[in-house]
Design a protein around this motif. Structure first.
Motif, PDB file in Angstrom:
ATOM      1  N   VAL A 212       0.847  -1.202   0.000  1.00  0.00           N
ATOM      2  CA  VAL A 212       0.000   0.000   0.000  1.00  0.00           C
ATOM      3  C   VAL A 212       0.879   1.247   0.000  1.00  0.00           C
ATOM      4  O   VAL A 212       1.917   1.283   0.668  1.00  0.00           O
ATOM      5  N   VAL A 213       0.459   2.260  -0.726  1.00  0.00           N
ATOM      6  CA  VAL A 213       1.098   3.571  -0.644  1.00  0.00           C
ATOM      7  C   VAL A 213       0.116   4.535   0.028  1.00  0.00           C
ATOM      8  O   VAL A 213      -1.075   4.541  -0.301  1.00  0.00           O
ATOM      9  N   SER A 214       0.599   5.290   1.009  1.00  0.00           N
ATOM     10  CA  SER A 214      -0.233   6.295   1.682  1.00  0.00           C
ATOM     11  C   SER A 214       0.417   7.668   1.522  1.00  0.00           C
ATOM     12  O   SER A 214       1.642   7.792   1.679  1.00  0.00           O
ATOM     13  N   VAL A 215      -0.402   8.655   1.234  1.00  0.00           N
ATOM     14  CA  VAL A 215       0.077  10.028   1.074  1.00  0.00           C
ATOM     15  C   VAL A 215      -0.746  10.943   1.966  1.00  0.00           C
ATOM     16  O   VAL A 215      -1.980  10.907   1.941  1.00  0.00           O
ATOM     17  N   LYS A 216      -0.045  11.759   2.767  1.00  0.00           N
ATOM     18  CA  LYS A 216      -0.699  12.744   3.629  1.00  0.00           C
ATOM     19  C   LYS A 216       0.283  13.876   3.940  1.00  0.00           C
ATOM     20  O   LYS A 216       1.503  13.641   3.918  1.00  0.00           O
TER      21      LYS A 216
ATOM     22  N   SER B 145      -4.868   6.221   1.024  1.00  0.00           N
ATOM     23  CA  SER B 145      -4.167   4.933   1.053  1.00  0.00           C
ATOM     24  C   SER B 145      -4.676   4.109  -0.119  1.00  0.00           C
ATOM     25  O   SER B 145      -5.884   3.969  -0.313  1.00  0.00           O
ATOM     26  N   ALA B 146      -3.731   3.563  -0.905  1.00  0.00           N
ATOM     27  CA  ALA B 146      -4.124   2.842  -2.112  1.00  0.00           C
ATOM     28  C   ALA B 146      -3.192   1.665  -2.357  1.00  0.00           C
ATOM     29  O   ALA B 146      -2.003   1.728  -2.043  1.00  0.00           O
ATOM     30  N   PRO B 147      -3.727   0.584  -2.942  1.00  0.00           N
ATOM     31  CA  PRO B 147      -2.852  -0.527  -3.324  1.00  0.00           C
ATOM     32  C   PRO B 147      -1.921  -0.096  -4.456  1.00  0.00           C
ATOM     33  O   PRO B 147      -2.300   0.718  -5.305  1.00  0.00           O
ATOM     34  N   THR B 148      -0.722  -0.642  -4.458  1.00  0.00           N
ATOM     35  CA  THR B 148       0.250  -0.246  -5.474  1.00  0.00           C
ATOM     36  C   THR B 148      -0.014  -0.905  -6.818  1.00  0.00           C
ATOM     37  O   THR B 148       0.585  -0.510  -7.826  1.00  0.00           O
ATOM     38  N   ILE B 149      -0.879  -1.914  -6.851  1.00  0.00           N
ATOM     39  CA  ILE B 149      -1.211  -2.581  -8.107  1.00  0.00           C
ATOM     40  C   ILE B 149      -2.720  -2.588  -8.276  1.00  0.00           C
ATOM     41  O   ILE B 149      -3.474  -2.315  -7.337  1.00  0.00           O
TER      42      ILE B 149
ATOM     43  N   GLU C 207      -6.212  12.328  -6.989  1.00  0.00           N
ATOM     44  CA  GLU C 207      -5.624  11.238  -7.768  1.00  0.00           C
ATOM     45  C   GLU C 207      -4.217  11.599  -8.240  1.00  0.00           C
ATOM     46  O   GLU C 207      -3.283  10.782  -8.166  1.00  0.00           O
ATOM     47  N   SER C 208      -4.034  12.832  -8.688  1.00  0.00           N
ATOM     48  CA  SER C 208      -2.734  13.248  -9.208  1.00  0.00           C
ATOM     49  C   SER C 208      -1.701  13.424  -8.101  1.00  0.00           C
ATOM     50  O   SER C 208      -0.493  13.421  -8.372  1.00  0.00           O
ATOM     51  N   ALA C 209      -2.155  13.570  -6.844  1.00  0.00           N
ATOM     52  CA  ALA C 209      -1.231  13.787  -5.729  1.00  0.00           C
ATOM     53  C   ALA C 209      -0.631  12.489  -5.195  1.00  0.00           C
ATOM     54  O   ALA C 209       0.299  12.522  -4.388  1.00  0.00           O
TER      55      ALA C 209
ATOM     56  N   GLY D 231       1.546   7.155  -8.892  1.00  0.00           N
ATOM     57  CA  GLY D 231       1.121   5.901  -9.498  1.00  0.00           C
ATOM     58  C   GLY D 231      -0.374   5.640  -9.484  1.00  0.00           C
ATOM     59  O   GLY D 231      -0.814   4.587  -9.952  1.00  0.00           O
ATOM     60  N   LEU D 232      -1.161   6.573  -8.977  1.00  0.00           N
ATOM     61  CA  LEU D 232      -2.611   6.316  -8.869  1.00  0.00           C
ATOM     62  C   LEU D 232      -3.395   6.775 -10.102  1.00  0.00           C
ATOM     63  O   LEU D 232      -4.496   6.279 -10.335  1.00  0.00           O
TER      64      LEU D 232
END
Length: 306
Positions: free
Chosen positions: A11-15, A33-37, A113-115, A118-119
């Motif tokens: 998972v990748v999380s951005v905050k 938080s999003a799966p990397t694949i 989404e752009s932030a 890979g999302l």
């Protein structure tokens, strides 16, 4: 019949992702938080309980993201991290600002989404669910059709959002008025919901030992969102669970009075299976969850549907 849950992925999380929020007094801070694949990823918009923040609810957010959902968590104005003073003029409308936060996220999905590296291009915007715990359950409920009644006119306003297709309400307040304690009437006058128009598919999760200081009715108050709303609804009653439902609010947080990893694991799997069912991704696992609980010799809870 076993629950065929897919293997967890990284998972990748951005905050924090900062969203401009004119009229709010503070920018809106969001964690993703999003799966990397994976592609065509469904979205969970999560509203935290009173006082929490985008950093809360790791046991749920991490699990959902590792199993195929993009989880978006705002920090609402009632968060302890914001620290509004007692006399802040925004306080009577905290419930409304929360709903506006959720809609602002939906309005700015392109930016969000752009932030996240890979999302881009991987969201399924036709499959969005609203989920919330405690006060956050009312917030999510507003997007599903719940209406907060004005204490004087007894009328509500439709704040539902057509972009939200389904939801999960965890330990969420029931009816107001005579159901409330004097403490609740004084401090939370916006706990006055009507569920008559909450028509979207919803899973309501309650603890049968959730003795809230907000109601005179005891734990069954939290079942109102299920029994008083029309349409496709399910109710998971957790045996022995209190307000934190075993520890969903965070890892080792002090407000968890009923720590129970098995209970949290059940909530993770039930919510995952339900949302995949309600968002029309697949239906077998929701059937399996219900069958597994009904056939268990020592079940942690029970599910009923209408």
């Amino acid at each position: 019949m076993e629950i065929k849950i897919n293997a967890p992925t990284p998972v990748v999380s951005v905050k924090p992702i900062v969203l401009s929020a004119p009229g709010r007094g503070e920018d809106l801070l969001v964690k993703v938080s999003a799966p990397t694949i994976g592609s065509e990823l469904p979205i969970i918009l999560f509203a935290h309980g009173f006082g929490s923040s985008l950093d809360g609810y790791g046991p749920l957010a991490d699990f959902w993201a590792a199993h195929g959902f993009v989880v978006i968590q705002p920090t609402h104005l009632d968060s302890r991290t914001v620290g509004l003073p007692q006399d802040d003029p925004r306080k009577p409308r905290l419930w409304r600002f929360r709903v506006e936060d959720m809609k602002r996220i939906l309005d700015q999905l392109d930016l969000i989404e752009s932030a996240v590296p890979g999302l881009s291009g991987r969201l399924d915007r036709s499959r969005i669910a609203a989920v919330g715990h405690s006060f956050g359950g009312q917030t999510a409920g507003n997007l599903l059709g719940l209406q907060v009644l004005d204490p004087e006119t007894k009328k509500g306003e439709d704040l539902s959002d057509s972009r939200v297709k389904a939801g999960v309400l965890l330990a969420t307040a029931g009816k107001g008025g005579a159901n409330l304690t004097p403490f609740a009437v004084e401090n939370f006058p916006f706990l006055n919901p009507s569920f008559a128009n909450m028509t979207k598919p919803t899973l309501v999760i309650v603890g049968d030992q959730d003795n809230s200081p907000l109601t005179v009715r005891g734990p069954e108050w939290m079942t109102d969102p299920y029994f008083l709303s029309p349409g496709d609804k399910s109710l998971l009653t957790l045996f022995g669970a209190e307000h934190s439902l075993g520890g969903i609010a965070g890892y080792e947080v002090k407000e968890t009075t009923d720590e129970n990893p098995e209970r949290v694991a059940l909530i993770q799997r039930v919510t995952w299976a339900y949302l995949r069912h309600a968002l029309d991704i697949e239906h077998d696992n929701w059937s399996a969850v219900q069958q597994t609980l009904s056939e268990s010799a020592n079940p942690l809870g029970r599910i009923e549907s209408k």
